[in-house]
Design an enzyme around this catalytic site. Sequence first.
Site, short mmCIF file in Angstrom:
data_model
loop_
_atom_site.label_atom_id
_atom_site.label_comp_id
_atom_site.label_asym_id
_atom_site.label_seq_id
_atom_site.Cartn_x
_atom_site.Cartn_y
_atom_site.Cartn_z
N GLY A 1 38.29 40.43 46.35
CA GLY A 1 37.89 41.50 45.46
C GLY A 1 36.50 41.97 45.81
O GLY A 1 35.89 41.47 46.76
N GLY A 2 36.01 42.92 45.07
CA GLY A 2 34.69 43.44 45.32
C GLY A 2 33.63 42.38 45.15
O GLY A 2 32.56 42.45 45.73
N PHE A 3 33.94 41.37 44.35
CA PHE A 3 32.91 40.40 44.01
C PHE A 3 33.18 39.01 44.54
O PHE A 3 32.51 38.06 44.20
CB PHE A 3 32.73 40.36 42.50
CG PHE A 3 32.35 41.69 41.94
CD1 PHE A 3 31.17 42.30 42.33
CD2 PHE A 3 33.18 42.36 41.06
CE1 PHE A 3 30.81 43.54 41.84
CE2 PHE A 3 32.82 43.60 40.57
CZ PHE A 3 31.63 44.20 40.96
N GLY A 4 34.20 38.90 45.38
CA GLY A 4 34.48 37.57 45.93
C GLY A 4 35.97 37.35 46.04
O GLY A 4 36.76 38.17 45.61
N PRO A 5 36.33 36.22 46.65
CA PRO A 5 37.74 35.95 46.89
C PRO A 5 38.49 35.52 45.62
O PRO A 5 37.89 35.03 44.67
CB PRO A 5 37.70 34.78 47.88
CG PRO A 5 36.38 34.12 47.64
CD PRO A 5 35.44 35.17 47.18
N VAL A 6 39.79 35.77 45.67
CA VAL A 6 40.65 35.34 44.57
C VAL A 6 41.69 34.38 45.15
O VAL A 6 42.29 34.65 46.18
CB VAL A 6 41.36 36.55 43.92
CG1 VAL A 6 42.23 36.09 42.76
CG2 VAL A 6 40.34 37.56 43.44
N ASP B 1 36.18 50.66 35.94
CA ASP B 1 36.63 50.48 37.33
C ASP B 1 38.15 50.42 37.41
O ASP B 1 38.73 49.51 38.01
CB ASP B 1 35.99 49.24 37.94
CG ASP B 1 36.07 49.23 39.47
OD1 ASP B 1 36.42 50.29 40.06
OD2 ASP B 1 35.80 48.18 40.08
#
Length: 823
Positions: free
Chosen positions: A515-520, A631
């Site tokens: 994601g925009g803020f890190g892995p999932v 978003d």
Amino acid sequence: MEIFTMLFVFTSLLFSILSISNTKDIITPSVSIRDGETLVSSGGSFKLGFFSPGYSSNRYLGIWYNEISPLTVVWVANRENPLTHLSAGALNITNQGALVLLSDTNRNSIIWSSNTSRKFIRKPVAQLLESGNLVVNDGNELVWQSFDYPTDNLLPGMKLGWDLKTGLNKVLSSWKDADDPAPGEFSFSIDRSGYPQLVVKKGLRAQYRLGSWNGLGFTGSPELRSANELFKFDFVLNESEVSYKFELLKDELHSRLLLNLSGGLQRFMWADKSLSNNIIYSAPVDRCDTYDLCGAYAFSFCRLGTDPQCSCLQGFVQKSPRYQNSKNASLGCVPKTPLGCSNGFQNFTRAKLPDTSSSWTNSSMSLEECKKMCLRNCSCTAYANLDISGGGSGCLLWFGELIDIKEFDSGGQDLFVRTALLGLDDVKTSKPSGVKKKAAIIASVGLLGMGMIILGLVFYKRKKKLKAQGKMKNIREKNFDFECGNEDMELITFDLATVSRATDNFSNNNKLGEGGFGPVYKGTLIEGQDIAVKRLSKCSGQGIKEFMNEVILIAKLQHRNLVKLLGCCIEGDEKMLIYEYMPNKSLDYFIFDDTRSKFLSWDQRINIIGGIARGLLYLHQDSRLRIIHRDLKTSNVLLDKDMNPKISDFGTARAFGADQTEENTNRVVGTYGYMSPEYVVDGLFSIKSDVYSFGVMVLEIVSGKKNRGFYHPEHKLNLLGHAWTLWIEGRPLEVLDKMLDGSCPLPDVSRCIHIALLCVQQQPEDRPNMASVVLMLGGEGSLPAPKQPGFFTDRNPVEADSSSTKRESHSINEMSVTLLEAR
Ligand SMILES: *[C@@H]1O[C@H](CO)[C@@H](O)[C@H](O)[C@H]1NC(C)=O
Ligand SMILES: *[C@@H]1O[C@H](CO)[C@@H](O)[C@H](O)[C@H]1NC(C)=O
Ligand SMILES: *[C@@H]1O[C@H](CO)[C@@H](O)[C@H](O)[C@H]1NC(C)=O
Ligand SMILES: *[C@@H]1O[C@H](CO)[C@@H](O)[C@H](O)[C@H]1NC(C)=O
Ligand SMILES: *[C@@H]1O[C@H](CO)[C@@H](O)[C@H](O)[C@H]1NC(C)=O
Ligand SMILES: *[C@@H]1O[C@H](CO)[C@@H](O)[C@H](O)[C@H]1NC(C)=O
Ligand SMILES: *[C@@H]1O[C@H](CO)[C@@H](O)[C@H](O)[C@H]1NC(C)=O
Ligand SMILES: *[C@@H]1O[C@H](CO)[C@@H](O)[C@H](O)[C@H]1NC(C)=O
């Protein structure tokens, strides 16, 4: 003369002594048993006759062991109605096959009788069997037996419990006292109000439970397995009976199970008659067996050897706040956080299963099916295997309070207790440290690409600055003051070890995406539940602020079209959000892929659009907070197993005051292609900026094309511009995804595109709110004509003005971006 008299007296005495020892082996209508006479079983083990218990002079008809002294009576006929004079009674048998105990003194008065339903029997015969069973036969079949009417002793082969055909319930009842065999207060029976269990009661109150049958024995006495060398148990549960009995495996053995005067159960077993007082088992075994000790109070369990002996189950606390810090659970326990419909279970091992009086069973289900069954019903509080022999099978479910659980040192079985706390073994109750708390209050950080800079410093400076500017809204300040996992958040704290184990140490194989803020990551908890773990990367644009923001907001939201947050994990530098796992990934995964989009029919697309609209309406209007997502995009719409949409990713969402409709931010967060003009240009966001993003998504769903990156040989417009052009040219249906050609109702498609265009209009005030959108989607009425959309060319003004190459790369990757607007 005197000699003769004495001789006479002597002989008559002799005669009477002889007559006392006068034994018989059957009773028929012409042969009765008078006081002083006895009936002896064929092998000589048992005797039936008249006796006086203890110091009493009352006479009772009973059965006792022939060779054992002192007199050990195992059955009494006239328990409640004694004969009051020596030599006063006789046991006759009638022509109907009924045994009748008659009083000599009060002629023809019936002291006791075994009634039968038979009208006439030619040759009724009563006999005492070697098992101690007094039976009446009509020559062929059994008419009556004393084993059906037990007193306080259970003999081998004798059944305790229910004959479901006749309704006869065989129950042991204690003697009143040593001198009086009348039924006392205690009973030992099979309670059938739920899954059958053996219970000793005092009056109507349970004293202790031996528990339910688990295939090997009774759950309350794991040390006593049915398979031992000396005797075996038998528990039958079918349409015709629910019964328990035991049988000896060696001929020379004798045994009886006594419900004694004080309500204790004692199993005597001997081979040599001089050892007939040998007790091999007694119950209750220990204080923990006492039903009232902690059992009568819900959700606690009793453990031996600890002090106090009762504790609340993990995840449960003392009901009475006064005792919440003491471990004394005798007042009962309540879940720490509402159990609700949580899908977490703790594995309580070595358990004596709780009271089954409000339980449900299925003997063919597996443990996994059992768990699912329990998950389906929110009032289900626990489950276990019904039968633990042969690896375990069957399903036992509990509803409501769990009562009378005991933890054995060894033995016992696994009990799965529903708990609001997932991954419970690993839950940390420690609160975040003061430092973390302060970090959580940080007002604004997150410079693009710079990640988190020494938070403390920024926090203090920034907060001061904002306060001075009077721009910091109270509502935000309040919201950020929280601790993950505190009571009113109803959120669970996972510890790093749990999450790490669930995701196989964040292995790449488990990575769902970035994601925009890190892995999932995808993960599976020990309980088997699938989760999605959003791991905030240490140098991501999503700082603590967004992280906390997301936690706060989503924890308070409950809607079927919003993804469910299960908990969070904050440990050291690690910050993670744990969500329910969505097996079908996200919407963009389907609609923008040539192959996969084939699986999305028009009906499914309409359903998805409707679902997103309802989720958004909930955010904007119906939830406790007014929330603007900021978003919205297809990759933030996840799909469950039935392809129902769930809005996710609340990292950038903002809560609004109810009276607030618009807010100005100096920090624009969102994704190009979905952001409305007023937001990108002026940093103005409102519910109408979400409506704009929604409109973009609808066009993308209908067309299967991305708004940004849309390419057309004839013009340089984006998808919005393309749709708008086709609209004014009167051929809007050409927007439709080729995959859907011919398979959908064109008026519906046209209406959908119309609504989308209304949503993406340039002026926020022209755009409908989500309530109207939901109505329009469901309705058939006429719609206003749309005006020109905002941003119908590819390049966004802000981006065009910007020289940041970094930003460019982000937008290409469809990532959420953060812009700090120059002001
Ligand atoms: C049955 O009992 C009565 C006494 O109550 C006795 O008089 C009678 O003889 C008995 N009948 C038989 C067949 O033994
Ligand atoms: C036996 O007697 C009891 C009452 O003493 C009665 O309730 C029961 O129905 C009788 N049983 C039969 C089979 O007649
Ligand atoms: C119930 O079990 C008993 C004992 O095993 C058996 O005799 C009886 O036939 C069974 N009844 C049914 C209906 O299965
Ligand atoms: C009854 O049995 C229990 C054990 O189960 C025992 O502790 C108690 O002393 C017995 N009572 C009598 C009166 O024998
Ligand atoms: C637990 O609480 C009950 C009820 O207040 C009290 O009677 C009992 O003595 C307490 N037990 C302990 C071990 O504190
Ligand atoms: C429950 O715990 C026991 C003991 O640790 C273990 O043997 C069993 O497999 C566990 N059951 C499940 C379903 O995790
Ligand atoms: C028990 O479970 C099995 C397997 O799930 C099912 O086929 C059966 O119908 C169930 N029986 C009852 C009585 O619910
Ligand atoms: C849940 O189980 C309880 C008890 O068996 C039952 O009364 C209730 O109807 C069930 N609810 C659902 C939704 O199945």
